[in-house]
Write a protein that holds these residues in place. Structure first.
Motif, PDB file in Angstrom:
ATOM      1  N   GLY A  23       0.813  -1.216   0.000  1.00 31.04           N
ATOM      2  CA  GLY A  23       0.000   0.000   0.000  1.00 31.04           C
ATOM      3  C   GLY A  23       0.841   1.259   0.000  1.00 31.04           C
ATOM      4  N   LEU A  24       2.111   1.138   0.362  1.00 39.50           N
ATOM      5  CA  LEU A  24       3.009   2.289   0.360  1.00 39.50           C
ATOM      6  C   LEU A  24       3.309   2.776  -1.050  1.00 39.50           C
ATOM      7  N   CYS A  25       3.100   1.940  -2.025  1.00 37.86           N
ATOM      8  CA  CYS A  25       3.437   2.273  -3.415  1.00 37.86           C
ATOM      9  C   CYS A  25       2.608   3.436  -3.943  1.00 37.86           C
ATOM     10  N   ASP A  26       1.485   3.734  -3.300  1.00 37.23           N
ATOM     11  CA  ASP A  26       0.604   4.818  -3.735  1.00 37.23           C
ATOM     12  C   ASP A  26       0.982   6.159  -3.122  1.00 37.23           C
ATOM     13  N   ASP A  27       2.038   6.204  -2.335  1.00 37.74           N
ATOM     14  CA  ASP A  27       2.448   7.423  -1.641  1.00 37.74           C
ATOM     15  C   ASP A  27       3.870   7.800  -2.047  1.00 37.74           C
ATOM     16  N   PRO A  28       4.021   8.583  -3.140  1.00 36.53           N
ATOM     17  CA  PRO A  28       5.369   8.911  -3.603  1.00 36.53           C
ATOM     18  C   PRO A  28       6.177   9.723  -2.594  1.00 36.53           C
ATOM     19  N   ASN A  29       5.516  10.615  -1.847  1.00 33.17           N
ATOM     20  CA  ASN A  29       6.244  11.388  -0.827  1.00 33.17           C
ATOM     21  C   ASN A  29       6.759  10.475   0.274  1.00 33.17           C
ATOM     22  N   GLY A  30       5.937   9.513   0.691  1.00 36.63           N
ATOM     23  CA  GLY A  30       6.352   8.564   1.713  1.00 36.63           C
ATOM     24  C   GLY A  30       7.487   7.678   1.236  1.00 36.63           C
ATOM     25  N   LEU A  31       7.404   7.241  -0.020  1.00 36.44           N
ATOM     26  CA  LEU A  31       8.483   6.420  -0.589  1.00 36.44           C
ATOM     27  C   LEU A  31       9.786   7.204  -0.664  1.00 36.44           C
ATOM     28  N   ILE A  66       3.612  10.797 -11.735  1.00 36.76           N
ATOM     29  CA  ILE A  66       3.469  11.723 -10.610  1.00 36.76           C
ATOM     30  C   ILE A  66       3.696  13.155 -11.088  1.00 36.76           C
ATOM     31  N   ASP A  67       3.431  14.099 -10.206  1.00 37.57           N
ATOM     32  CA  ASP A  67       3.624  15.513 -10.477  1.00 37.57           C
ATOM     33  C   ASP A  67       5.057  15.767 -10.972  1.00 37.57           C
ATOM     34  N   PRO A  68       5.237  16.608 -11.995  1.00 37.99           N
ATOM     35  CA  PRO A  68       6.579  16.847 -12.536  1.00 37.99           C
ATOM     36  C   PRO A  68       7.592  17.367 -11.508  1.00 37.99           C
ATOM     37  N   ARG A  69       7.163  18.218 -10.593  1.00 37.37           N
ATOM     38  CA  ARG A  69       8.101  18.714  -9.564  1.00 37.37           C
ATOM     39  C   ARG A  69       8.542  17.586  -8.638  1.00 37.37           C
ATOM     40  N   LEU A  70       7.598  16.757  -8.247  1.00 36.57           N
ATOM     41  CA  LEU A  70       7.938  15.632  -7.386  1.00 36.57           C
ATOM     42  C   LEU A  70       8.811  14.638  -8.144  1.00 36.57           C
ATOM     43  N   GLU A  71       8.526  14.465  -9.431  1.00 31.30           N
ATOM     44  CA  GLU A  71       9.350  13.568 -10.237  1.00 31.30           C
ATOM     45  C   GLU A  71      10.789  14.084 -10.326  1.00 31.30           C
ATOM     46  N   GLU A  72      10.936  15.397 -10.394  1.00 26.82           N
ATOM     47  CA  GLU A  72      12.276  15.990 -10.412  1.00 26.82           C
ATOM     48  C   GLU A  72      13.005  15.724  -9.095  1.00 26.82           C
ATOM     49  N   GLN A  73      12.287  15.813  -7.983  1.00 28.87           N
ATOM     50  CA  GLN A  73      12.886  15.503  -6.675  1.00 28.87           C
ATOM     51  C   GLN A  73      13.271  14.033  -6.591  1.00 28.87           C
ATOM     52  N   VAL A  74      12.421  13.167  -7.116  1.00 32.09           N
ATOM     53  CA  VAL A  74      12.708  11.730  -7.097  1.00 32.09           C
ATOM     54  C   VAL A  74      13.960  11.442  -7.919  1.00 32.09           C
ATOM     55  N   ASP A  75      14.028  12.012  -9.127  1.00 34.12           N
ATOM     56  CA  ASP A  75      15.213  11.809  -9.965  1.00 34.12           C
ATOM     57  C   ASP A  75      16.476  12.308  -9.263  1.00 34.12           C
ATOM     58  N   HIS A  76      16.357  13.451  -8.622  1.00 35.65           N
ATOM     59  CA  HIS A  76      17.481  14.049  -7.893  1.00 35.65           C
ATOM     60  C   HIS A  76      17.929  13.134  -6.760  1.00 35.65           C
ATOM     61  N   ALA A  77      16.992  12.574  -6.024  1.00 34.24           N
ATOM     62  CA  ALA A  77      17.323  11.685  -4.904  1.00 34.24           C
ATOM     63  C   ALA A  77      17.904  10.362  -5.394  1.00 34.24           C
ATOM     64  N   LEU A  78      17.364   9.828  -6.480  1.00 32.65           N
ATOM     65  CA  LEU A  78      17.883   8.569  -7.006  1.00 32.65           C
ATOM     66  C   LEU A  78      19.292   8.739  -7.568  1.00 32.65           C
ATOM     67  N   GLU A  79      19.576   9.929  -8.071  1.00 28.80           N
ATOM     68  CA  GLU A  79      20.919  10.213  -8.579  1.00 28.80           C
ATOM     69  C   GLU A  79      21.932  10.194  -7.434  1.00 28.80           C
ATOM     70  N   LEU A  80      21.620  10.898  -6.356  1.00 26.49           N
ATOM     71  CA  LEU A  80      22.495  10.943  -5.181  1.00 26.49           C
ATOM     72  C   LEU A  80      21.642  11.401  -4.001  1.00 26.49           C
ATOM     73  N   PRO A  81      21.525  10.593  -2.948  1.00 24.72           N
ATOM     74  CA  PRO A  81      20.689  10.954  -1.798  1.00 24.72           C
ATOM     75  C   PRO A  81      21.143  12.252  -1.136  1.00 24.72           C
ATOM     76  N   ILE A  82      20.199  12.927  -0.525  1.00 28.33           N
ATOM     77  CA  ILE A  82      20.459  14.235   0.078  1.00 28.33           C
ATOM     78  C   ILE A  82      21.558  14.173   1.148  1.00 28.33           C
ATOM     79  N   HIS A  83      21.690  13.057   1.821  1.00 32.44           N
ATOM     80  CA  HIS A  83      22.674  12.943   2.892  1.00 32.44           C
ATOM     81  C   HIS A  83      24.105  12.898   2.373  1.00 32.44           C
ATOM     82  N   TYR A  84      24.262  12.681   1.072  1.00 31.58           N
ATOM     83  CA  TYR A  84      25.594  12.654   0.472  1.00 31.58           C
ATOM     84  C   TYR A  84      25.935  13.965  -0.237  1.00 31.58           C
TER      85      TYR A  84
END
Length: 99
Positions: A23-31, A66-84
């Motif tokens: 059920g988490l798959c429906d929550d992109p912000n949570g993922l 998903i929303d284009p802005r959120l998709e941009e954040q997802v791409d950014h995080a998948l490229e390199l996580p914020i903690h790095y």
């Protein structure tokens, strides 16, 4: 130490015996939050490794849905996580994104 215990308890609450709750798959912000949090794991925390794999797989599946802005954040995080990333440059990236 209390925060670490709470983090592990809340991650564990998302799990089912067969893995993470689908059920988490429906929550992109949570993922996205789960994916970023998984990089705070200590060595040997297998539940966090499973969380990272689960979140990465489902975030990649959400591309284009998903929303284009959120998709941009997802791409950014998948490229390199914020903690790095360098915090100052990361703040600049978010400012530019919202302009």
């Amino acid at each position: 130490m209390v925060a670490l215990h709470l983090k592990m308890r809340s991650i564990a609450s998302l799990m089912r015996p067969a893995g993470f709750n689908e059920g988490l798959c429906d929550d992109p912000n949570g993922l996205l939050s789960l994916y970023e949090a998984s990089y705070l794991a200590f060595p040997g925390e297998t539940i966090m490794d499973e969380a990272k794999t689960f979140a990465r797989r489902h975030l990649k599946n959400l591309k284009g849905k998903i929303d284009p802005r959120l998709e941009e954040q997802v791409d950014h995080a998948l490229e390199l996580p914020i903690h790095y990333r360098m915090l100052r440059l990361e703040a600049r990236w978010y400012i530019n994104m919202y302009e």
